[in-house]
Design an enzyme around this catalytic site. Structure first.
Site, PDB file in Angstrom:
ATOM      1  N   ASP A   1       0.869  -1.297  -0.296  1.00 18.94           N
ATOM      2  CA  ASP A   1      -0.140   0.276  -0.172  1.00 18.94           C
ATOM      3  C   ASP A   1       0.826   1.276   0.263  1.00 18.94           C
ATOM      4  O   ASP A   1      -0.308   2.478   0.013  1.00 18.94           O
ATOM      5  CB  ASP A   1      -0.634   0.368   1.078  1.00 18.94           C
ATOM      6  N   SER A   2       2.253   1.107   0.168  1.00 22.02           N
ATOM      7  CA  SER A   2       3.448   2.185  -0.163  1.00 22.02           C
ATOM      8  C   SER A   2       3.241   2.831  -1.310  1.00 22.02           C
ATOM      9  O   SER A   2       3.337   4.090  -1.453  1.00 22.02           O
ATOM     10  CB  SER A   2       4.684   1.289   0.156  1.00 22.02           C
TER      11      SER A   2
ATOM     12  N   ASP B   1      -0.877  -6.340   0.515  1.00 29.41           N
ATOM     13  CA  ASP B   1      -0.750  -5.394   1.492  1.00 29.41           C
ATOM     14  C   ASP B   1      -2.477  -5.236   1.244  1.00 29.41           C
ATOM     15  O   ASP B   1      -2.961  -4.504   0.819  1.00 29.41           O
ATOM     16  CB  ASP B   1      -0.399  -3.569   1.212  1.00 29.41           C
TER      17      ASP B   1
ATOM     18  N   LYS C   1      -1.010  -9.655   2.990  1.00 29.17           N
ATOM     19  CA  LYS C   1      -0.041  -9.225   4.561  1.00 29.17           C
ATOM     20  C   LYS C   1      -0.950  -7.583   5.200  1.00 29.17           C
ATOM     21  O   LYS C   1      -1.475  -7.805   4.220  1.00 29.17           O
ATOM     22  CB  LYS C   1       1.069  -8.188   4.330  1.00 29.17           C
TER      23      LYS C   1
ATOM     24  N   GLU D   1      -1.345  -5.290   9.288  1.00 28.37           N
ATOM     25  CA  GLU D   1      -0.636  -4.327   9.747  1.00 28.37           C
ATOM     26  C   GLU D   1      -0.622  -5.202  11.214  1.00 28.37           C
ATOM     27  O   GLU D   1      -2.325  -5.032  11.445  1.00 28.37           O
ATOM     28  CB  GLU D   1      -0.595  -3.512   9.697  1.00 28.37           C
TER      29      GLU D   1
ATOM     30  N   GLU E   1       9.087  -3.983  10.333  1.00 24.33           N
ATOM     31  CA  GLU E   1       9.267  -2.432  10.114  1.00 24.33           C
ATOM     32  C   GLU E   1      10.396  -1.359  10.967  1.00 24.33           C
ATOM     33  O   GLU E   1       9.822  -1.190  12.043  1.00 24.33           O
ATOM     34  CB  GLU E   1       8.592  -1.734   9.683  1.00 24.33           C
TER      35      GLU E   1
HETATM   36  O1  KIV Z   1       3.210  -0.988   1.775  1.00 18.95           O
HETATM   37  C1  KIV Z   1       4.664  -1.599   1.769  1.00 18.95           C
HETATM   38  O2  KIV Z   1       5.350  -1.233   0.506  1.00 18.95           O
HETATM   39  C2  KIV Z   1       5.747  -1.785   3.001  1.00 18.95           C
HETATM   40  C3  KIV Z   1       6.515  -2.433   3.051  1.00 18.95           C
HETATM   41  C4  KIV Z   1       7.529  -1.693   2.787  1.00 18.95           C
HETATM   42  C5  KIV Z   1       7.076  -3.453   3.767  1.00 18.95           C
HETATM   43  O3  KIV Z   1       4.516  -2.485   3.741  1.00 18.95           O
END
Ligand code: KIV
Length: 270
Positions: A45-46, A84, A113, A115, A182
């Site tokens: 989600d970055s 994510d 993934k 958080e 992280e």
């Molecule tokens: O969203 C992302 O790119 C991430 C990584 C930085 C681990 O969660």
């Protein structure tokens, strides 16, 4: 041979081989990163920050994440594809979380993934029980940036470190297949790595994790809002883009483009 699976990822750790992970958000970047031989490609989600220019990851929606996951999944032949789960897609109840995780599998990802540590243990377990591998993510949590109050290193003292140990254990017990650490203090990251059977994948958490992940736009020099201190730039594509666009502009203004070879017409008759 097909894409790597969680068993291949576990085997790397068993064999003492570091896991290599990078993010990718579009078809061709994913294709090239895959050709380079990374083990895991994360549709992070970055992307909100490095592709769409937002200040945080909060604006990522299910629809946007699915759209990018489909593009990446279409390209990747060898790496494991992880998607994510965006902000609010797993916070409103276990049913919603399982359904949203399932939509990423339908879009071509092999795992999701999310958080959070022990507070999300029940959510992780339900998603894993539905047959979907989950990668955990603890330490600095970008989706909780307003609660944390800044991009600080986590687990630098005994009290916060023990909270991370608890989170890491809870994720493993819930069935997570790996966990991202992280910005975790390197000593704490080392201890978590030694404590867990599942692999740890670090970002800004020192050298003792079982693998490392970075954001592709950071290592390519394509994101210039800020560069986290743990990033190593392997290319400077920003300069190359500016240089190429400038050269094109100069050619057009000096009537040097198109030249004879670029003036050829398509011979195919429509
Ligand atoms: O969203 C992302 O790119 C991430 C990584 C930085 C681990 O969660």
């Amino acid at each position: 041979m097909g894409r790597k699976t969680i068993r291949d990822i576990w085997k790397l750790t068993r064999d003492g081989q570091p896991i290599v992970a990078l993010t990718a958000y579009d078809y061709f970047t994913a294709k090239y990163v895959d050709e380079a031989g990374v083990d895991i490609i994360l549709v992070g989600d970055s992307l909100e920050m490095v592709i769409y220019g937002s200040d945080t990851t909060h604006t990522a929606t299910m629809e946007k994440m699915l759209y990018h996951t489909e593009a990446v999944a279409r390209a990747v032949k060898n790496a494991m594809v992880v998607a994510d789960m965006p902000f609010l897609s797993y916070h409103t109840g276990i049913g919603d979380a399982v359904k949203n995780a399932g939509r990423f599998i339908q879009a071509g990802a092999q795992a999701v993934k999310l958080e959070g540590g022990w507070k999300f243990a029940a959510v992780v377990k339900a998603i894993v029980d539905s047959g979907i591998p989950v990668m955990g993510h603890i330490g600095m949590l970008p989706q909780s940036i307003h609660r944390i109050g800044g991009y600080f290193t986590q687990g630098a003292d005994e009290e916060t470190a023990s909270m991370l140990y608890e989170d890491a254990r809870a994720l493993q017990e819930s069935g997570a297949f790996a966990v991202v650490l992280e910005k975790v203090h390197p000593q704490t990251a080392e201890k978590i790595t030694g404590m867990l059977e599942i692999p740890t994948i670090g970002i800004g958490s020192g050298p003792h994790c079982d693998g490392q992940i970075l954001v592709i736009n950071d290592i390519l020099g394509l994101f210039d809002k800020f560069t986290p201190p743990f990033v190593k730039k392997y290319a400077d594509l920003k300069s190359q883009i500016i240089e190429a666009a400038r050269a094109f502009a100069e050619d057009v203004r000096n009537k040097k483009f198109p030249e004879q070879k670029e003036r050829r017409t398509d011979e195919r008759k429509n």
